[in-house]
Motif scaffolding. Structure first.
Motif, PDB file in Angstrom:
ATOM      1  N   THR A   1       0.872  -1.110   0.015  1.00 52.98           N
ATOM      2  CA  THR A   1      -0.099   0.073   0.020  1.00 52.98           C
ATOM      3  C   THR A   1       0.978   1.198  -0.070  1.00 52.98           C
ATOM      4  N   ASP A   2       1.836   1.157   0.641  1.00 54.30           N
ATOM      5  CA  ASP A   2       2.954   2.444   0.991  1.00 54.30           C
ATOM      6  C   ASP A   2       3.423   2.625  -0.583  1.00 54.30           C
ATOM      7  N   VAL A   3       3.795   1.402  -1.407  1.00 57.03           N
ATOM      8  CA  VAL A   3       4.475   1.459  -2.632  1.00 57.03           C
ATOM      9  C   VAL A   3       3.419   2.257  -3.543  1.00 57.03           C
ATOM     10  N   THR A   4       1.975   1.651  -3.511  1.00 55.73           N
ATOM     11  CA  THR A   4       1.014   2.448  -4.218  1.00 55.73           C
ATOM     12  C   THR A   4       0.866   3.782  -4.035  1.00 55.73           C
ATOM     13  N   LEU A   5       0.828   3.970  -2.795  1.00 55.45           N
ATOM     14  CA  LEU A   5       0.716   5.562  -2.648  1.00 55.45           C
ATOM     15  C   LEU A   5       2.036   6.345  -3.112  1.00 55.45           C
ATOM     16  N   ALA A   6       3.455   6.002  -2.991  1.00 49.35           N
ATOM     17  CA  ALA A   6       4.538   6.528  -3.369  1.00 49.35           C
ATOM     18  C   ALA A   6       4.325   6.682  -5.072  1.00 49.35           C
ATOM     19  N   THR A   7       3.641   5.650  -5.655  1.00 51.92           N
ATOM     20  CA  THR A   7       3.615   5.860  -7.161  1.00 51.92           C
ATOM     21  C   THR A   7       2.682   6.873  -7.740  1.00 51.92           C
ATOM     22  N   ALA A   8       1.584   7.009  -6.735  1.00 49.73           N
ATOM     23  CA  ALA A   8       0.513   7.997  -7.175  1.00 49.73           C
ATOM     24  C   ALA A   8       1.135   9.261  -6.883  1.00 49.73           C
ATOM     25  N   SER A   9       1.741   9.732  -5.821  1.00 48.29           N
ATOM     26  CA  SER A   9       2.270  10.757  -5.199  1.00 48.29           C
ATOM     27  C   SER A   9       3.675  11.086  -5.600  1.00 48.29           C
ATOM     28  N   ASN A  10       4.347  10.236  -6.602  1.00 47.25           N
ATOM     29  CA  ASN A  10       5.702  10.807  -6.933  1.00 47.25           C
ATOM     30  C   ASN A  10       6.661  10.856  -5.530  1.00 47.25           C
ATOM     31  N   ALA A  11       6.697   9.829  -4.934  1.00 46.18           N
ATOM     32  CA  ALA A  11       7.240   9.892  -3.406  1.00 46.18           C
ATOM     33  C   ALA A  11       8.339   8.885  -3.407  1.00 46.18           C
ATOM     34  N   ILE A  12       9.230   9.308  -2.165  1.00 46.64           N
ATOM     35  CA  ILE A  12      10.407   8.313  -2.038  1.00 46.64           C
ATOM     36  C   ILE A  12       9.861   7.923  -0.463  1.00 46.64           C
ATOM     37  N   ILE A  13      10.156   6.473  -0.267  1.00 47.53           N
ATOM     38  CA  ILE A  13       9.933   6.022   1.005  1.00 47.53           C
ATOM     39  C   ILE A  13      11.115   5.698   1.915  1.00 47.53           C
ATOM     40  N   LEU A  14      10.915   6.240   2.928  1.00 43.25           N
ATOM     41  CA  LEU A  14      12.033   6.040   3.873  1.00 43.25           C
ATOM     42  C   LEU A  14      11.431   5.336   5.292  1.00 43.25           C
ATOM     43  N   GLY A  15      12.604   4.216   5.191  1.00 42.16           N
ATOM     44  CA  GLY A  15      12.018   3.303   6.556  1.00 42.16           C
ATOM     45  C   GLY A  15      13.080   3.416   7.476  1.00 42.16           C
ATOM     46  N   PHE A  16      12.523   3.532   8.643  1.00 49.47           N
ATOM     47  CA  PHE A  16      13.438   3.743  10.013  1.00 49.47           C
ATOM     48  C   PHE A  16      13.487   2.549  10.829  1.00 49.47           C
ATOM     49  N   ASN A  17      14.260   1.580  11.043  1.00 46.94           N
ATOM     50  CA  ASN A  17      14.088   0.265  11.742  1.00 46.94           C
ATOM     51  C   ASN A  17      13.261  -0.641  11.402  1.00 46.94           C
ATOM     52  N   VAL A  18      12.614  -0.448  10.160  1.00 43.66           N
ATOM     53  CA  VAL A  18      11.940  -1.490   9.649  1.00 43.66           C
ATOM     54  C   VAL A  18      12.400  -1.836   8.234  1.00 43.66           C
ATOM     55  N   ARG A  19      11.908  -2.811   7.511  1.00 43.87           N
ATOM     56  CA  ARG A  19      12.203  -3.088   6.136  1.00 43.87           C
ATOM     57  C   ARG A  19      11.146  -3.351   5.482  1.00 43.87           C
ATOM     58  N   PRO A  20      11.177  -3.372   3.980  1.00 41.36           N
ATOM     59  CA  PRO A  20       9.822  -3.570   3.231  1.00 41.36           C
ATOM     60  C   PRO A  20       9.604  -5.084   3.059  1.00 41.36           C
ATOM     61  N   ASP A  21       8.398  -5.576   2.931  1.00 43.28           N
ATOM     62  CA  ASP A  21       8.187  -7.132   2.667  1.00 43.28           C
ATOM     63  C   ASP A  21       8.232  -7.521   1.367  1.00 43.28           C
ATOM     64  N   ASN A  22       8.074  -8.736   1.002  1.00 40.03           N
ATOM     65  CA  ASN A  22       8.331  -9.091  -0.484  1.00 40.03           C
ATOM     66  C   ASN A  22       7.456  -8.521  -1.381  1.00 40.03           C
ATOM     67  N   ASN A  23       6.237  -8.596  -1.099  1.00 33.56           N
ATOM     68  CA  ASN A  23       5.302  -7.752  -1.889  1.00 33.56           C
ATOM     69  C   ASN A  23       5.648  -6.450  -2.364  1.00 33.56           C
ATOM     70  N   ALA A  24       6.232  -5.600  -1.332  1.00 32.34           N
ATOM     71  CA  ALA A  24       6.690  -4.246  -1.376  1.00 32.34           C
ATOM     72  C   ALA A  24       7.700  -4.259  -2.465  1.00 32.34           C
ATOM     73  N   LEU A  25       8.722  -5.113  -2.291  1.00 32.36           N
ATOM     74  CA  LEU A  25      10.039  -4.959  -2.959  1.00 32.36           C
ATOM     75  C   LEU A  25       9.460  -5.251  -4.232  1.00 32.36           C
ATOM     76  N   ALA A  26       8.486  -6.310  -4.558  1.00 31.61           N
ATOM     77  CA  ALA A  26       8.403  -6.603  -6.023  1.00 31.61           C
ATOM     78  C   ALA A  26       7.407  -5.573  -6.643  1.00 31.61           C
TER      79      ALA A  26
END
Length: 670
Positions: free
Chosen positions: A511-536
């Motif tokens: 969902t974060d990646v979808t939002l970033a796509t629509a908003s032309n945004a960069i995702i910053l993770g602090f002490n967390v990691r993306p799951d497999n679906n997010a990476l794909a």
């Protein structure tokens, strides 16, 4: 009921139900009038029942029902005289039942008029303001939408509990503030005899905590706020809810930038300050120098003729701790702190996070009233009914009075740290207030343009293609989200504005990646990691995901990219991940994990990070890698293997091991 009547009528008239439903529009009444004479009396009554309610209810000879209706008409006449034919509606929607009561009409009459304007609705169905306005006009009544701020609604709900006759003495709320590494948490450890610093990365407090501690026969609630400049908002929040501030200053270091900020927050909130001059056991300690620096900020020590209490202490040797507590109790008594434990509870969210097993977990500080299990509360744009409540020792409790920090379960979503919470009469009221607030947050997303990355950000700024840099921040706790958001948005310049369009708790998801796509945004993770679906999804949509363990690195990367100085020498390349299926503890070797490689491969020379519930809990290297009993150089996707992690023995089933290598790349000229 309407569906049953339509079915019965269709059966009597020997026509398909679907065809009959199609006739229920503005033309239907005309057709009925033209053919009423040709229909038998029994069928005509059924149609009348459908359009105007049941036959008995409209029978003028019915002596039992008529007095009630007559009474209603009499009340209606009175209301029309009083209200001049005007009724109000204080929400976006209203049920047919509610509008019927406001119009003082029977449900049958209202449903009939709705049918005639082309709206099919049952008694409990909601209609919007536009339809309700048309309906009211049919009865020659004006419908007015009543605008009311939700904050006023809350204050109105709690207003009845504001009496002062039930006020009793309450315990003080004390915030420990100061510069990073000046010994704030260690000082608090000395008081409550625990070791919070051992659980923090690098020994630095990066989350806010609340603890209730017995002091000289009474209780004191301590708030421990982080000291780094990035957490200005968290320290400010601590000052706003506190009664007394303990300002910790290292005797061998003196006043530092974050100490100055802490003093500013305290003065802005009008909170009394007790200065704890810590680390007096250090060789370079100079108490007089610290006192001299305090005078520059209008904090004159008592022994120098001022009114600021200064207590030399040592968190390491426990020297001066008793004197500090004595001055704390004395200052609290002078404030004459009081609260009403009989009223509805209200207070502040200290911290909030998403727990995989327990859902939304929030640490609340009750400032007035008494909070109980089963109470309904509204917190910012979220709400809930308290299912369970725990004290700072993780023990279950049933109620919490003023000045008590508690951890609660039962909220619908993770609230914002620093939000005010209010107890309301029921969950419906809480939901309505929360939904009103949520509507105001729906306009914060950016429109899609073209993809942006930190590496080419400066070039795009120079070309004029980027005017606003959108960021999505995900972190392990809500306090870190807020801190990153505050720090990053301060980096805005005349050329480009930095805007955090979304911040949340938990792993980076699709969902974060979808939002970033629509908003032309960069995702910053602090002490967390993306799951497999997010990476794909990020690879497919070309969305950049940056992950960090230290907040300084995230801020520096964004700052460097904006001024055209981002020249990476190394890039992290994730080569695979594996899920721990079985854990074996061998006394002479340590913890050995049996795992299944899900993606890519595990290599003997790779670095690894241990991820639990989407949060990075440890980073190290593989100590060993085996296939069956043989050492393996690498294990590919789809195969099982055994491994151990260097200096880490707390592996558990379900943990994900992510393997990566740092690749040296050529420097880009931006």
């Amino acid at each position: 009921m309407a569906k049953v009547r339509i079915y019965e009528l269709a059966k009597e008239l020997n026509v398909p139900s679907k065809k009959l439903i199609e006739l229920l529009n503005e033309e239907f009444s005309v057709k009925v009038k033209n053919h009423m004479s040709a229909i038998e009396d029994e069928d005509a009554d059924l149609i009348k029942e459908l359009l105007g309610g049941n036959k008995e209810g409209n029978n003028e000879d019915d002596e039992e029902e008529k007095p009630k209706k007559a009474g209603k008409k009499s009340n209606k006449d009175d209301k029309e005289k009083d209200n001049s034919g005007v009724i109000t509606m204080n929400s976006e929607t209203i049920t047919v039942k509610e509008i019927s009561e406001k119009l003082d009409k029977s449900f049958a009459e209202v449903i009939k008029e709705l049918m005639l304007i082309g709206v099919m609705a049952s008694v409990n169905q909601e209609i919007n303001f536009e339809i309700a306005e048309k309906l009211a006009n049919k009865f020659d009544v004006e419908l007015v939408k009543e605008e009311k701020e939700e904050e006023e609604d809350i204050e109105e709900i709690l207003k009845e509990d504001e009496s002062e006759e039930n006020l009793v003495k309450r315990y003080p709320i004390v915030t420990v503030m100061g510069h990073v590494d000046h010994g704030k948490t260690s000082l608090l450890d000395s008081i409550r005899k625990s070791a919070v610093t051992s659980t923090e990365a690098g020994g630095i407090t990066q989350h806010i905590g609340a603890y209730k501690v017995p002091v000289n026969g009474e209780f004191v609630t301590f708030l421990d706020t982080p000291g780094h400049a990035a957490f200005t908002a968290m320290r400010a929040r601590g000052a706003q809810v506190t009664d007394v501030v303990i300002l910790v200053v290292a005797a061998d270091d003196g006043i530092m930038p974050q100490t100055k900020e802490a003093i500013s927050h305290c003065k802005a909130a009008g909170v009394p300050i007790i200065v704890a001059i810590n680390k007096i056991d250090r060789p370079g300690a100079n108490i007089d120098k610290v006192k001299q620096e305090l005078t520059e900020y209008e904090l004159i020590p008592e022994d120098w003729g001022g009114d600021t209490v200064c207590v030399p202490v040592s968190a390491h040797t426990k020297e001066g701790i008793d004197d500090l507590l004595e001055m704390l109790v004395l200052s609290s008594e002078m404030l004459e702190l009081k609260a009403d434990p009989t009223r509805k509870a209200k207070g502040t969210v200290v911290e909030a996070k998403l727990d995989k097993g327990r859902g939304s977990v929030a640490t609340l500080l009750v400032q007035n009233g008494t909070l109980r299990v089963g109470d309904s509360i509204v917190v910012g744009s979220t709400y809930g009914r308290i299912r369970a409540m725990f004290n700072d020792k993780r023990q279950k409790i049933k109620s919490a009075g003023p000045s008590t920090p508690v951890e609660i379960l039962g909220l619908s979503e993770v609230p914002e740290a620093g939000d005010k919470f209010y107890q309301v009469k029921d969950e419906k009221t809480a939901r309505e207030i929360a939904n009103k607030r949520k509507e105001k947050l729906r306009d914060e997303y950016l429109q899609s343009t073209h993809k942006v990355s930190l590496e080419d950000l400066y070039n795009q700024i120079q070309e004029g293609t980027v005017k606003e840099l959108g960021l999505i921040v995900k972190a392990d706790v809500q306090g870190s989200v807020e801190a990153l958001k505050q720090s990053l948005e301060k980096l805005s310049t005349e050329e480009v504005k930095v805007r955090v369009i979304h911040g949340g708790v938990g792993a980076v998801n699709e969902t974060d990646v979808t939002l970033a796509t629509a908003s032309n945004a960069i995702i910053l993770g602090f002490n967390v990691r993306p799951d497999n679906n997010a990476l794909a999804a990020s690879e497919k949509e070309e969305v950049e995901i940056k992950t960090y363990r230290v907040i300084y690195d995230a801020i520096d990367d964004i700052k460097s990219a904006m001024i055209g100085m981002l020249e990476p020498e190394y890039r992290e390349n994730v080569i695979g991940n594996a899920e721990v299926r079985k854990v074996y503890k061998i006394s002479s070797v340590g913890t050995i994990a049996g795992a299944y490689v899900q993606n890519g491969k595990l290599a003997r020379n790779s670095s690894v990070r241990v991820i639990r519930d989407g949060i990075v809990i440890f980073e190290s290297e593989l100590a060993s890698l085996k296939r069956f009993k043989d050492d393996a150089k690498e294990v590919a996707q789809g195969y099982e293997c055994g491994f151990s992690v260097e200096k880490f023995n707390d592996l558990k089933e379900g943990d994900v091991i992510e393997a990566y290598v740092m690749e040296e790349i050529k420097k880009d000229k931006l």
